[in-house]
Design a protein around this motif. Structure first.
Motif, PDB file in Angstrom:
ATOM      1  N   TYR A 164      -0.374   7.846   0.204  1.00 19.92           N
ATOM      2  CA  TYR A 164      -0.859   6.567   0.430  1.00 19.92           C
ATOM      3  C   TYR A 164      -0.913   5.753  -0.834  1.00 19.92           C
ATOM      4  CZ  TYR A 164      -4.186   3.149   1.333  1.00 19.92           C
ATOM      5  OH  TYR A 164      -4.905   1.785   1.309  1.00 19.92           O
ATOM      6  N   ASP A 196       2.562   4.927  -2.353  1.00 24.85           N
ATOM      7  CA  ASP A 196       3.227   3.952  -1.598  1.00 24.85           C
ATOM      8  C   ASP A 196       2.681   2.458  -1.338  1.00 24.85           C
ATOM      9  OD1 ASP A 196       5.842   5.142   0.080  1.00 24.85           O
ATOM     10  OD2 ASP A 196       4.320   6.877  -0.360  1.00 24.85           O
ATOM     11  N   THR A 197       1.578   2.625  -1.457  1.00 24.29           N
ATOM     12  CA  THR A 197       0.724   1.015  -1.522  1.00 24.29           C
ATOM     13  C   THR A 197       1.052   0.457  -2.760  1.00 24.29           C
ATOM     14  OG1 THR A 197      -1.058   2.292   0.034  1.00 24.29           O
ATOM     15  CG2 THR A 197      -1.423   0.143  -1.353  1.00 24.29           C
ATOM     16  N   THR A 253       4.431  -1.285  -2.274  1.00 18.36           N
ATOM     17  CA  THR A 253       4.789  -2.170  -1.119  1.00 18.36           C
ATOM     18  C   THR A 253       4.761  -3.561  -1.649  1.00 18.36           C
ATOM     19  OG1 THR A 253       3.079  -0.718   0.344  1.00 18.36           O
ATOM     20  CG2 THR A 253       3.756  -2.935   1.148  1.00 18.36           C
ATOM     21  N   LYS A 301      -2.831  -6.278   5.565  1.00 18.12           N
ATOM     22  CA  LYS A 301      -1.903  -7.333   5.789  1.00 18.12           C
ATOM     23  C   LYS A 301      -2.152  -8.469   6.569  1.00 18.12           C
ATOM     24  CE  LYS A 301       1.653  -3.955   4.734  1.00 18.12           C
ATOM     25  NZ  LYS A 301       2.865  -3.294   4.992  1.00 18.12           N
ATOM     26  N   ASP A 339       5.016  -8.809   1.832  1.00 16.01           N
ATOM     27  CA  ASP A 339       4.739  -7.878   3.311  1.00 16.01           C
ATOM     28  C   ASP A 339       3.095  -8.448   3.527  1.00 16.01           C
ATOM     29  OD1 ASP A 339       7.263  -6.662   3.447  1.00 16.01           O
ATOM     30  OD2 ASP A 339       6.581  -4.786   2.931  1.00 16.01           O
ATOM     31  N   TYR A 340       2.348  -8.618   2.601  1.00 11.74           N
ATOM     32  CA  TYR A 340       1.013  -8.909   2.890  1.00 11.74           C
ATOM     33  C   TYR A 340       0.807 -10.474   3.421  1.00 11.74           C
ATOM     34  CZ  TYR A 340      -0.416  -4.573   0.725  1.00 11.74           C
ATOM     35  OH  TYR A 340      -0.673  -3.276   0.409  1.00 11.74           O
ATOM     36  N   TYR A 379       5.725  10.896   1.202  1.00 10.05           N
ATOM     37  CA  TYR A 379       4.682   9.715   1.434  1.00 10.05           C
ATOM     38  C   TYR A 379       3.353  10.060   0.659  1.00 10.05           C
ATOM     39  CZ  TYR A 379       1.570   6.468   3.299  1.00 10.05           C
ATOM     40  OH  TYR A 379       0.611   5.636   3.436  1.00 10.05           O
ATOM     41  N   GLN A 415       4.784  -7.465  -2.175  1.00  6.43           N
ATOM     42  CA  GLN A 415       3.512  -8.356  -2.030  1.00  6.43           C
ATOM     43  C   GLN A 415       3.659  -9.235  -0.900  1.00  6.43           C
ATOM     44  OE1 GLN A 415       1.900  -9.767  -6.070  1.00  6.43           O
ATOM     45  NE2 GLN A 415       3.966  -8.666  -6.582  1.00  6.43           N
TER      46      GLN A 415
END
Length: 220
Positions: free
Chosen positions: A128, A131-132, A135, A62, A139-140, A126, A137
């Motif tokens: 990876y 969850d990725t 996420t 991010k 947030d990045y 969870y 967008q």
């Protein structure tokens, strides 16, 4: 994430937004960068140590990560850009990517609707890659106060035009984007994957992206 000292830019790579093609196009610029060798060595050392030495900016880092790691004057002077995508379309792309690359993650949830509902279940353990893919967008793109730090946000829907604009800003001749990771097993219209309530569920989860990035389920 790609940092170029020579061309003074920072590319924030959000997954499933055409980033593999953008990275491939920008790679030739990396070879001309005076710090490329140092970046390459740090990247290899980070990989060899299981990424325990904090010596690189991860592929899908991010922007706040770069803000924290780089000197303020240098970070502020960079041309910072990213690409985003309609959240409903992105979830279809993510589904086909995981189905092709990591099919074990779909076990027991093979259909798009079942898989998407499971991904968005807050009680799910969870994982990876899952969850990725959900996420936000935005947030990045933001700092701790919710302020957008990128100077330009391109769109997957106008990928070639927006990338040509980026090339002009960073002062390089237009670079043709290669075609990378195009799914051949998906339907062209993402809307055909959704029931009304699933579309609403995805819309609620990605509400901030939809509001800040101006997306809607039925494109204009």
């Amino acid at each position: 994430m790609i940092l170029s000292n020579r061309y003074n830019f920072l590319y924030v790579h959000i997954a499933k937004t055409g980033g593999t093609s953008v990275r491939a196009a920008l790679r030739r610029l990396q070879w001309k960068d005076p710090y490329y060798l140092a970046q390459f060595i740090c990247s290899r050392l980070s990989h060899m140590t299981g990424h325990r030495i904090a010596a690189k900016l991860p592929r899908h880092a991010k922007i706040i990560c770069a803000q924290e790691m780089l000197p303020k004057e240098f970070f502020d002077g960079l041309f910072k850009f990213a690409f985003v995508r309609n959240p409903w379309d992105l979830q279809v792309s993510s589904y086909h990517h995981l189905k092709r690359e990591r099919p074990h993650l779909l076990a027991g949830h093979e259909s798009f609707e079942a898989f998407t509902r499971w991904k968005l279940d807050p009680q799910r353990p969870y994982q990876y890659h899952l969850d990725t893919s959900i996420t936000l967008q935005t947030d990045y793109l933001i700092d701790l106060h919710g302020r957008i730090l990128t100077d330009f946000i391109g769109r997957y829907e106008t990928l070639h035009e927006d990338f040509a604009h980026i090339c002009k800003i960073i002062g390089v001749p237009p670079i043709e984007l290669p075609h990378k990771r195009q799914a051949t097993d998906r339907k062209k219209d993402y809307r055909s994957y959704y029931s009304d309530d699933l579309a609403e569920l995805v819309g609620k989860h990605f509400a901030r992206d939809i509001e800040l990035l101006g997306y809607r389920f039925d494109p204009v």
